[in-house]
Design a protein around this motif. Structure first.
Motif, short mmCIF file in Angstrom:
data_model
loop_
_atom_site.label_atom_id
_atom_site.label_comp_id
_atom_site.label_asym_id
_atom_site.label_seq_id
_atom_site.Cartn_x
_atom_site.Cartn_y
_atom_site.Cartn_z
N LEU A 1 0.84 -1.19 0.00
CA LEU A 1 0.00 0.00 0.00
C LEU A 1 0.88 1.25 0.00
O LEU A 1 1.81 1.36 0.80
CB LEU A 1 -0.90 0.03 1.24
CG LEU A 1 -1.70 1.33 1.47
CD1 LEU A 1 -2.79 1.48 0.40
CD2 LEU A 1 -2.32 1.34 2.86
N VAL A 2 0.59 2.16 -0.92
CA VAL A 2 1.21 3.49 -0.93
C VAL A 2 0.06 4.48 -0.87
O VAL A 2 -0.74 4.57 -1.81
CB VAL A 2 2.07 3.73 -2.18
CG1 VAL A 2 2.69 5.13 -2.14
CG2 VAL A 2 3.16 2.68 -2.30
N ALA A 3 -0.04 5.21 0.24
CA ALA A 3 -1.20 6.10 0.44
C ALA A 3 -0.75 7.52 0.75
O ALA A 3 0.27 7.74 1.42
CB ALA A 3 -2.08 5.57 1.57
N ARG A 4 -1.56 8.47 0.27
CA ARG A 4 -1.38 9.85 0.66
C ARG A 4 -2.11 10.08 1.99
O ARG A 4 -3.08 9.37 2.31
CB ARG A 4 -1.96 10.78 -0.41
CG ARG A 4 -1.72 12.26 -0.15
CD ARG A 4 -2.53 13.16 -1.07
NE ARG A 4 -2.29 14.57 -0.76
CZ ARG A 4 -3.04 15.58 -1.20
NH1 ARG A 4 -4.10 15.32 -1.96
NH2 ARG A 4 -2.75 16.82 -0.88
N HIS A 5 -1.66 11.07 2.75
CA HIS A 5 -2.34 11.41 4.00
C HIS A 5 -3.79 11.84 3.74
O HIS A 5 -4.17 12.22 2.63
CB HIS A 5 -1.60 12.53 4.73
CG HIS A 5 -1.45 13.78 3.91
ND1 HIS A 5 -2.49 14.65 3.68
CD2 HIS A 5 -0.39 14.30 3.24
CE1 HIS A 5 -2.08 15.66 2.93
NE2 HIS A 5 -0.81 15.46 2.63
N GLY A 6 -4.60 11.82 4.78
CA GLY A 6 -5.99 12.24 4.66
C GLY A 6 -6.13 13.75 4.58
O GLY A 6 -5.13 14.49 4.54
N THR A 7 -7.37 14.21 4.58
CA THR A 7 -7.66 15.63 4.43
C THR A 7 -6.98 16.44 5.53
O THR A 7 -7.08 16.09 6.72
CB THR A 7 -9.18 15.87 4.48
OG1 THR A 7 -9.79 15.13 3.40
CG2 THR A 7 -9.51 17.34 4.31
N ARG A 8 -6.33 17.51 5.15
CA ARG A 8 -5.58 18.33 6.09
C ARG A 8 -6.06 19.77 6.05
O ARG A 8 -6.74 20.20 5.12
CB ARG A 8 -4.09 18.31 5.77
CG ARG A 8 -3.74 18.79 4.38
CD ARG A 8 -2.29 19.19 4.27
NE ARG A 8 -1.85 19.43 2.90
CZ ARG A 8 -2.10 20.53 2.21
NH1 ARG A 8 -2.82 21.50 2.75
NH2 ARG A 8 -1.64 20.68 0.98
N ALA A 9 -5.66 20.53 7.07
CA ALA A 9 -5.95 21.96 7.13
C ALA A 9 -5.02 22.69 6.16
O ALA A 9 -3.99 22.16 5.75
CB ALA A 9 -5.75 22.47 8.55
N PRO A 10 -5.37 23.94 5.78
CA PRO A 10 -4.45 24.72 4.95
C PRO A 10 -3.11 24.90 5.64
O PRO A 10 -3.04 25.00 6.88
CB PRO A 10 -5.18 26.07 4.81
CG PRO A 10 -6.61 25.78 5.09
CD PRO A 10 -6.61 24.66 6.08
N HIS B 1 -2.32 29.87 13.82
CA HIS B 1 -0.92 30.20 13.58
C HIS B 1 -0.14 29.02 13.01
O HIS B 1 0.95 29.19 12.48
CB HIS B 1 -0.27 30.69 14.87
CG HIS B 1 -0.95 31.90 15.45
ND1 HIS B 1 -0.89 33.14 14.87
CD2 HIS B 1 -1.72 32.03 16.57
CE1 HIS B 1 -1.58 34.00 15.59
NE2 HIS B 1 -2.10 33.36 16.62
N LYS B 2 -0.70 27.84 13.16
CA LYS B 2 -0.09 26.63 12.60
C LYS B 2 -1.06 26.06 11.58
O LYS B 2 -2.26 26.32 11.62
CB LYS B 2 0.17 25.60 13.70
CG LYS B 2 1.11 26.10 14.81
CD LYS B 2 2.54 26.16 14.33
CE LYS B 2 3.48 26.53 15.47
NZ LYS B 2 4.89 26.59 15.02
N GLY B 3 -0.56 25.26 10.68
CA GLY B 3 -1.42 24.68 9.66
C GLY B 3 -0.88 23.37 9.13
O GLY B 3 0.19 22.90 9.53
N GLY B 4 -1.65 22.75 8.21
CA GLY B 4 -1.20 21.53 7.55
C GLY B 4 -1.47 20.25 8.29
O GLY B 4 -1.12 19.18 7.81
N SER C 1 3.82 15.33 10.28
CA SER C 1 2.79 14.90 11.23
C SER C 1 1.51 14.41 10.56
O SER C 1 0.90 13.44 11.02
CB SER C 1 2.45 16.05 12.19
OG SER C 1 1.89 17.15 11.51
N ARG C 2 1.08 15.04 9.47
CA ARG C 2 -0.18 14.61 8.85
C ARG C 2 -0.06 13.22 8.24
O ARG C 2 -1.06 12.49 8.17
CB ARG C 2 -0.64 15.62 7.80
CG ARG C 2 0.35 15.96 6.70
CD ARG C 2 -0.21 17.03 5.77
NE ARG C 2 0.78 17.57 4.83
CZ ARG C 2 1.57 18.61 5.07
NH1 ARG C 2 1.48 19.23 6.24
NH2 ARG C 2 2.43 19.05 4.17
#
Length: 507
Positions: free
Chosen positions: A65-74, A121-124, A166-167
């Motif tokens: 399995l090669v997967a992208r991370h799930g939905t993230r914040a801007p 102030h943080k994102g992603g 982290s995501r």
């Protein structure tokens, strides 16, 4: 009323009705490129493709399995862009008031608009929707392949690898919680602990090869101005259309920021009646295409380095399947060797891997890739294209390579089935089937890439960047020469309707 007049009226009615239905059925959430949510993208498939029937005698013995991370914040950078947009919109509205123009035509939400993420102030980071995407993906994969996931958990049997972002690591954890739910003794969900490993960001050539490849960084930096030049005429055209429609002096940067806001609102907040409503469906089609072009040029088939730098990952996938085959040949019992290798990373990981195994190509394009010839850019709407970022690499997008053992097959004993976003997908390198004999997959699809060395590709001096830039400039793709297809089609339809009306009156 004559029969001819009645026929013309019915014809006019159906033209209007068809156009009306097309706009009513348009869902902007399916056109958000890499910001598309997984539940929207997952079931967008090629209707004409009929998957192979796996023989009942075949048994899955390993899964990659090669997967992208799930939905993230801007991200933090994009949060600043949205703050700047807020200031810019109030400036535009103030200009309208100072010029004593009417605000009647301007959407009410623009007045006093603030970013939904104002104060962050943080994102992603992975958001709750992204956690659910990965958790549910883990459950579905276990249900789809019970033979592979019935063994007692051990990190050597089900290794989970991720990047240090982290995501991605949070996505790995959410996936593991779903995959192993009910298998432990922790809490009401009977969860269990499991290991998630990662390499240092500075040396992770398996899952963040783009970060470690100096030649790719140089190529991307050299091509970004070219992509901007491609996009500017299109953005300028849409800016003029929106300025006329909404009586606001939009710039190309305004359009870029509003389109970004539209994608974030539609994807993360499920809101489509604000920023997205500023654009017509035809404008959304063109903005999506511009995003797809950028994705193609900077991360996809636009340059072989984009995906060839992923050879360490492809090599790891092939080696894991070879180990599973060897274990099977040696008569080892399931549970005594690795059953699945699970990886969680980024669009910049999944997309090159998809290119390495030849997805989203037709047969002739695959042959060009093998000969290292350039591909044409994805055609503009309304021409159909295979390359859509919304399906190629949405949030939580994934590729699964399932290795089957088929003892009764005369031609080959081991087969690989490729699934993209959980659906079987055609392999141009294997006669457009989703199932390929392992040796054919290895020699026909993987071997032409594996002859390249990551260090040589990424660290040696090369004129590849300049050659690639020239290649695109010679393709004749200049958006300055492109008029919105809907403008042209709309003009033709208007003239045709006028002609019919005149003919009707003459009757």
């Amino acid at each position: 009323m004559s029969f001819q007049k009645l026929s013309v009226l019915i014809f006019l009615f159906f033209i209007v009705k068809i156009n009306s239905n097309a706009e009513e059925n348009f869902d902007v959430r399916q056109h958000l490129c890499t910001v598309t949510r997984y539940h929207v993208a997952k079931d967008i498939s090629e209707n004409s493709f009929v998957p192979s029937n796996i023989n009942d005698q075949c048994t899955p013995i390993h899964l990659n399995l090669v997967a992208r991370h799930g939905t993230r914040a801007p991200t933090k950078k994009k949060l600043k862009q949205l703050e700047a947009l807020s200031t810019r919109l109030q400036f535009l509205l103030q200009n309208v008031e100072e010029e004593k123009k009417s605000l009647h035509n301007i959407p009410a939400w623009l007045s006093g608009w603030k970013s939904p993420w104002k104060g962050k102030h943080k994102g992603g980071e992975l958001i709750s929707e992204g956690e659910a995407e990965m958790y549910e993906l883990g459950i579905r994969i276990r249900e789809k392949f019970p033979e592979l996931f019935k063994e007692e958990y051990h990190p050597d049997i089900y290794p989970i690898k991720t990047t240090q972002i982290s995501r991605a690591s949070a996505s790995a954890v959410a996936f593991g919680m779903g995959l192993f739910s009910g298998r432990g003794n922790l809490g009401l969900g009977r969860h269990r602990a499991f290991a998630v490993t990662s390499e240092s960001r500075a040396s992770d050539i398996m899952l963040r090869f783009h970060d470690c490849c100096q030649n790719y960084k140089a190529f991307r930096k050299s091509q970004e101005p070219f992509v901007d030049k491609l996009n500017k005429p299109l953005l300028n055209e849409i800016a003029q259309e929106l300025a006329k429609r909404w009586s606001l002096n939009f710039t190309t940067q305004d359009i870029s920021s509003l389109w970004f806001l539209c994608k974030q609102e539609a994807s993360l907040l499920n809101t489509t009646d604000r920023a997205c409503a500023l654009f017509s469906p035809s404008q959304v089609d063109l903005l999506e295409w511009a995003d797809d072009l950028e994705l193609f040029i900077l991360k996809g088939y636009g340059n072989s380095l984009n995906y060839r730098m992923g050879v360490p990952l492809l090599e790891d996938v092939i080696q894991s399947m070879e180990k599973a085959i060897n274990a099977r040949e040696e008569g080892l019992v399931p549970g005594s060797y690795e059953m699945a290798r699970l990886r969680f990373a980024h669009a910049e990981t999944l997309l090159p891997f998809s290119c390495l195994i030849g997805l989203f190509l037709d047969g002739s394009e695959f042959e060009l890739i093998l000969r290292e010839h350039p591909l044409q850019l994805p055609p503009k709407p309304p021409q159909k294209r295979i390359w859509h970022g919304s399906t190629v690499v949405p949030f939580a997008g994934n590729n699964m390579l399932v290795l089957y053992s088929c003892p009764d097959n005369n031609s080959s004993k081991y087969f690989v089935q490729v699934l993209h976003n959980e659906h079987p997908i055609r392999l141009p390198g294997c006669e457009n089937s989703d199932v390929c004999p392992f040796e054919v997959f290895k020699e026909r699809i993987a071997a032409p890439h594996l002859k390249h060395d990551y260090t040589a590709l990424c660290n040696m001096e090369s004129d590849q960047t300049e050659q690639t830039a020239s290649r695109f400039l010679l393709t004749g793709y200049s958006l300055s020469k492109i008029t919105s297809y809907t403008t042209v089609v709309g003009a033709i339809c208007t003239l045709f309707l006028a002609y019919l009306f005149i003919a009707f009156v003459k009757f």
